[in-house]
Enzyme design. Structure first.
Site, short mmCIF file in Angstrom:
data_model
loop_
_atom_site.label_atom_id
_atom_site.label_comp_id
_atom_site.label_asym_id
_atom_site.label_seq_id
_atom_site.Cartn_x
_atom_site.Cartn_y
_atom_site.Cartn_z
N ASP A 182 0.85 -1.20 0.00
CA ASP A 182 0.00 0.00 0.00
C ASP A 182 0.88 1.25 0.00
O ASP A 182 1.88 1.33 0.74
CB ASP A 182 -0.89 -0.01 1.26
N ASN A 189 -2.12 13.08 -3.59
CA ASN A 189 -3.22 13.52 -4.46
C ASN A 189 -3.63 14.96 -4.14
O ASN A 189 -3.88 15.76 -5.04
CB ASN A 189 -4.43 12.62 -4.27
N HIS A 221 -5.13 14.66 -8.97
CA HIS A 221 -5.42 13.25 -9.26
C HIS A 221 -4.72 12.72 -10.49
O HIS A 221 -4.44 11.52 -10.58
CB HIS A 221 -6.95 13.05 -9.38
N ASP A 273 -2.72 9.44 -10.41
CA ASP A 273 -2.92 8.29 -11.30
C ASP A 273 -1.59 7.84 -11.91
O ASP A 273 -1.31 6.65 -12.02
CB ASP A 273 -3.90 8.64 -12.43
N GLU A 316 -5.25 2.27 -3.74
CA GLU A 316 -3.78 2.34 -3.87
C GLU A 316 -3.13 1.19 -3.13
O GLU A 316 -2.04 1.28 -2.62
CB GLU A 316 -3.24 3.69 -3.36
P1 GH3 Z 1 -1.66 5.44 4.51
O1 GH3 Z 1 -0.21 5.75 4.53
O2 GH3 Z 1 -2.19 5.17 5.89
O3 GH3 Z 1 -2.01 4.33 3.58
O4 GH3 Z 1 -2.40 6.76 4.03
P2 GH3 Z 1 -3.07 7.06 2.63
O5 GH3 Z 1 -3.26 8.52 2.50
O6 GH3 Z 1 -2.29 6.40 1.54
O7 GH3 Z 1 -4.41 6.23 2.74
P3 GH3 Z 1 -5.92 6.67 2.70
O8 GH3 Z 1 -6.66 5.35 2.72
O9 GH3 Z 1 -6.22 7.65 3.77
O10 GH3 Z 1 -6.13 7.36 1.30
C1 GH3 Z 1 -6.01 6.64 0.10
C2 GH3 Z 1 -5.99 7.66 -0.99
O11 GH3 Z 1 -5.60 7.07 -2.22
C3 GH3 Z 1 -7.32 8.28 -1.30
C4 GH3 Z 1 -7.18 8.76 -2.68
O12 GH3 Z 1 -6.71 10.11 -2.63
C5 GH3 Z 1 -6.07 7.88 -3.26
N1 GH3 Z 1 -6.56 7.05 -4.34
C6 GH3 Z 1 -7.23 5.88 -4.26
N2 GH3 Z 1 -7.53 5.43 -5.50
C7 GH3 Z 1 -7.01 6.32 -6.40
C8 GH3 Z 1 -6.99 6.41 -7.83
O13 GH3 Z 1 -7.50 5.56 -8.57
N3 GH3 Z 1 -6.38 7.48 -8.38
C9 GH3 Z 1 -5.79 8.43 -7.60
N4 GH3 Z 1 -5.20 9.45 -8.19
N5 GH3 Z 1 -5.82 8.38 -6.25
C10 GH3 Z 1 -6.41 7.34 -5.65
MG MG Z 2 -2.18 4.26 1.51
#
Ligand code: GH3
Ligand code: MG
Length: 315
Positions: free
Chosen positions: A184, A192, A197, A201, A228
């Site tokens: 992860d 982001n 975004h 991506d 992610e």
């Molecule tokens: P942690 O270190 O605890 O994993 O924190 P984090 O910020 O990575 O985790 P969190 O679950 O709080 O947020 C996940 C973020 O990942 C939310 C969103 O901004 C981003 N994300 C998820 N899917 C996508 C995607 O398909 N495209 C993009 N650009 N961002 C995504």
């Molecule tokens: Mg994360």
């Protein structure tokens, strides 16, 4: 053979298709070559073992297979190709001079998709080959739509669910272990928020590519599990092997440094939870690795976690 665009579902590009012709008589191979080589790349083998060798090096898109050959005959070769995951789905057209119905039946039951009678009629050969190449390309395209994540090109959750069952069944049958890594991205929400975004991506695509590059066996695979988070499945791999792959992935992020396109962001780091079927005892392997992933997060991120890493003597 690449199918070009998703929207051109009925129009597939067959120009890069590779056809393997297997026949013990070079003159027969030459005849087929003369008919097909203008449209496709034609590969040749004059025996079953030689054909298997060709398939090991270049995966053909279709095989034209003589039935009667000395040594390994066409039916036996067909059986061997169907037993191997890599070659199982290659369409096989038998080229035969059979007159008897039961001989034809045998070819169908072994998994052939069609017949062409000798001596070969050039029009029939061309059209049968084209029809089966088209069907195969459309099947591959459908497979891609159903099982591949559109953004990163890794497998998707649907594929993971299906194939993890196969890996688990295989592990319980062979008593060999299998590994699972949950990977992860750290603080990806902030990435982001800071860079947008589109940059996010792009970083996800680079992350997926880096993970994929760290997997060396053709049976290993990575699937996008959620936004992610990626699941890496390592069939026939014990705990030390699983941790070795986890280290390879982490080292790749340490050395390649994925940043935003301007290079102004901190490099992306990942946290990894590692487990294997046998080391998880009764817990579902994904759940087990996910628990360890959150332990890696709690311990400060940018690291791998498995309980044995706390006391390295126990594995
Ligand atoms: P942690 O270190 O605890 O994993 O924190 P984090 O910020 O990575 O985790 P969190 O679950 O709080 O947020 C996940 C973020 O990942 C939310 C969103 O901004 C981003 N994300 C998820 N899917 C996508 C995607 O398909 N495209 C993009 N650009 N961002 C995504
Ligand atoms: Mg994360």
């Amino acid at each position: 053979m690449e199918s070009k665009k998703i929207e051109d579902f009925s129009e597939v590009d067959l120009s890069t298709a590779k056809i393997l012709v297997v026949d013990d008589q070079p003159i027969n191979i030459q005849a087929v070559y003369n008919i097909l080589s203008d449209s496709y790349t034609v590969l040749a083998a004059t025996s079953g073992p030689a054909a298997l060798e060709v398939c090991n090096e270049v995966l053909p898109d279709l095989i034209l297979l003589d039935v009667l050959m000395p040594g390994m005959d066409g039916l036996e070769l067909c059986d061997q190709l169907k037993q191997d995951d890599a070659t199982r789905d290659i369409p096989i057209i038998f080229v035969t001079s059979f007159n008897e119905q039961h001989e034809e039946d045998e070819c169908w039951s072994r998994g052939g998709v069609d017949f062409i009678m000798k001596p070969v009629n050039p029009m029939t050969l061309k059209n049968r080959v084209k029809a089966h190449l088209t069907l195969k390309a459309q099947k591959d395209m459908l497979h891609k739509l159903v099982f591949v994540d559109g953004l990163t090109g890794t497998f998707n959750r649907r594929y993971l669910d299906l194939h993890l069952d196969r890996v688990k069944n295989e592990a319980s049958r062979t008593k060999h272990d299998a590994g699972c890594l949950m990977v992860d991205i750290d603080h990806f929400k902030a990435f982001n928020d800071d860079y947008g975004h589109i940059e996010g991506d792009q970083a996800l695509i680079s992350t997926a590519n880096l993970i994929r590059k760290a997997l060396l066996r053709p049976t290993d695979f990575v699937a996008r599990y959620g936004g992610e988070e990626f699941a890496v499945i390592l069939p026939d791999t014990d705990l030390p092997g699983t941790l070795e792959v986890a280290n390879r992935i982490k080292s790749a992020f340490d050395s390649e440094k994925i940043t935003n396109s301007e290079g102004t962001s901190n490099p992306i780091t990942v946290s990894i939870g590692a487990s294997t079927i046998l080391s998880c005892s009764n817990v579902e392997i994904i759940e087990c690795s996910d628990t360890y992933l959150y332990e890696a997060k709690n311990r400060g991120r940018d690291q791998i976690y498995h309980p044995s890493l706390e006391s390295p003597d126990i594995s």
